[in-house]
Design a protein around this motif. Sequence first.
Motif, mmCIF file in Angstrom:
data_model
loop_
_atom_site.group_PDB
_atom_site.id
_atom_site.type_symbol
_atom_site.label_atom_id
_atom_site.label_comp_id
_atom_site.label_asym_id
_atom_site.label_seq_id
_atom_site.Cartn_x
_atom_site.Cartn_y
_atom_site.Cartn_z
ATOM 1 N N MET A 291 0.940 -1.261 -0.070
ATOM 2 C CA MET A 291 -0.133 0.083 0.216
ATOM 3 C C MET A 291 0.961 1.436 0.058
ATOM 4 O O MET A 291 0.362 2.472 0.492
ATOM 5 C CB MET A 291 -1.045 -0.070 1.166
ATOM 6 C CG MET A 291 -1.962 -1.186 1.289
ATOM 7 S SD MET A 291 -2.882 -1.174 2.613
ATOM 8 C CE MET A 291 -4.073 0.185 2.420
ATOM 9 N N ARG A 292 2.108 1.164 -0.402
ATOM 10 C CA ARG A 292 2.991 2.386 -0.431
ATOM 11 C C ARG A 292 2.310 3.444 -1.083
ATOM 12 O O ARG A 292 2.549 4.505 -0.562
ATOM 13 C CB ARG A 292 4.449 1.786 -0.906
ATOM 14 C CG ARG A 292 5.443 2.981 -1.129
ATOM 15 C CD ARG A 292 6.809 2.556 -1.853
ATOM 16 N NE ARG A 292 7.504 3.461 -2.153
ATOM 17 C CZ ARG A 292 8.606 3.368 -2.845
ATOM 18 N NH1 ARG A 292 8.911 2.100 -3.288
ATOM 19 N NH2 ARG A 292 9.336 4.336 -3.143
ATOM 20 N N ARG A 293 1.923 3.283 -2.292
ATOM 21 C CA ARG A 293 1.659 4.557 -3.024
ATOM 22 C C ARG A 293 0.154 5.113 -2.448
ATOM 23 O O ARG A 293 0.192 6.286 -2.653
ATOM 24 C CB ARG A 293 1.008 3.925 -4.622
ATOM 25 C CG ARG A 293 2.168 3.285 -5.132
ATOM 26 C CD ARG A 293 3.251 4.139 -5.398
ATOM 27 N NE ARG A 293 4.365 3.491 -6.138
ATOM 28 C CZ ARG A 293 5.822 3.822 -6.245
ATOM 29 N NH1 ARG A 293 6.289 5.114 -5.753
ATOM 30 N NH2 ARG A 293 6.706 3.343 -6.969
ATOM 31 N N PHE A 294 -0.536 4.534 -1.565
ATOM 32 C CA PHE A 294 -1.651 4.953 -1.096
ATOM 33 C C PHE A 294 -1.194 5.918 0.006
ATOM 34 O O PHE A 294 -1.571 7.200 0.135
ATOM 35 C CB PHE A 294 -2.554 3.798 -0.831
ATOM 36 C CG PHE A 294 -3.737 4.516 0.283
ATOM 37 C CD1 PHE A 294 -4.730 5.229 -0.034
ATOM 38 C CD2 PHE A 294 -3.559 3.963 1.635
ATOM 39 C CE1 PHE A 294 -5.595 5.718 0.875
ATOM 40 C CE2 PHE A 294 -4.678 4.594 2.524
ATOM 41 C CZ PHE A 294 -5.555 5.433 2.027
ATOM 42 N N TYR A 295 -0.300 5.167 0.681
ATOM 43 C CA TYR A 295 0.238 6.151 2.010
ATOM 44 C C TYR A 295 1.179 7.427 1.353
ATOM 45 O O TYR A 295 0.900 8.519 1.969
ATOM 46 C CB TYR A 295 1.175 5.271 2.719
ATOM 47 C CG TYR A 295 0.658 3.972 3.466
ATOM 48 C CD1 TYR A 295 -0.653 4.164 3.715
ATOM 49 C CD2 TYR A 295 1.226 2.893 3.764
ATOM 50 C CE1 TYR A 295 -1.092 2.966 4.499
ATOM 51 C CE2 TYR A 295 0.907 1.999 4.385
ATOM 52 C CZ TYR A 295 -0.706 1.827 4.780
ATOM 53 O OH TYR A 295 -1.110 0.785 5.264
ATOM 54 N N GLU A 296 1.876 7.222 0.523
ATOM 55 C CA GLU A 296 2.513 8.317 -0.136
ATOM 56 C C GLU A 296 1.758 9.426 -0.536
ATOM 57 O O GLU A 296 1.734 10.688 -0.414
ATOM 58 C CB GLU A 296 3.409 7.870 -1.079
ATOM 59 C CG GLU A 296 4.866 7.160 -0.491
ATOM 60 C CD GLU A 296 5.699 6.635 -1.641
ATOM 61 O OE1 GLU A 296 6.699 6.170 -1.582
ATOM 62 O OE2 GLU A 296 5.213 6.405 -3.007
#
Length: 302
Positions: A291-296
Amino acid sequence: MSKGWQLTLLAASILIGIALPPVAAFFKPFLLPIIFLLFLSAVLQVSFKDAAQAALKGRTSWIMLCWQLVLLPLIFYFFLKPFLSPQLHLFAVVSMCAGSITATTALCRLFNLNSALSLVVGLAGAVLMPLPLYVFLHLMAGAQTTINLYNYGLRIVAFIFLPILCAWVLRKLISVETDFKLQQIMPRITLVLLVFFGLSVMDGVGAMMLDDTGRLLSYLGLAFGVSIFVQLLTVAALYFLGTRDATTGALLCSYRNMGMIAAIAGPSLGEDFFIYLGVWQLPMYILPLVMRRFYERSGNSW
């Protein structure tokens, strides 16, 4: 090391602990020192001034604590009971009574989320969690337990107040510039500590994978299902606080410190709870990469 490689290493470490049981057994005795260092690293990532502002100015931290330790346990208790076995329902509800893992502060700094808010809610949640835990354990069939408040108080002193004292002393001894540099590198140090923590709690998971695959898969499905569901529900429920703080709340509410549950009431929950404790780490180690992109995007929206 880039952010992507750090998250990949984090995810890989938990799988190594499952695949190589002797490695997990080797690191298990280091669990408590690692927990202490994780609390200390969380405190060192945020200045006391920023933490005090997050705690005393505004309502966000208190709204988040109420959602985390009151409303989510109630939702799980009433709405999941028809869909889960008694054991899985018990594990799901008590997981919502735990405070946040200390590593949420490092993850929030990594993704440019609200690290000061994360630290305040994480520490306050660790102190307050015996209250909802006591209530919900006694509401549920078969959960007859007495929380040892003396032992828990000792753990609060050892793992919360002592790290804060150590951080205060250290900041008295170093310059402001050095303190700022330390805040910048502490997330990377925390991720290394998380690698060792992940290895130390996986002892026994590999054996169940071979001996009782069906039960292990049910624990795995519950852990991932709870984590993803809580993140989505929290973002929706706290969206009025803003995207950045709502996403910070999603990490705080889904990445829970089940180790403290085990320390307080673990024996009364059965031996399988300690296996579930290991399985519970999997989404916390894997989802930050997935979920890295969502958090970023949430962090950059501020």
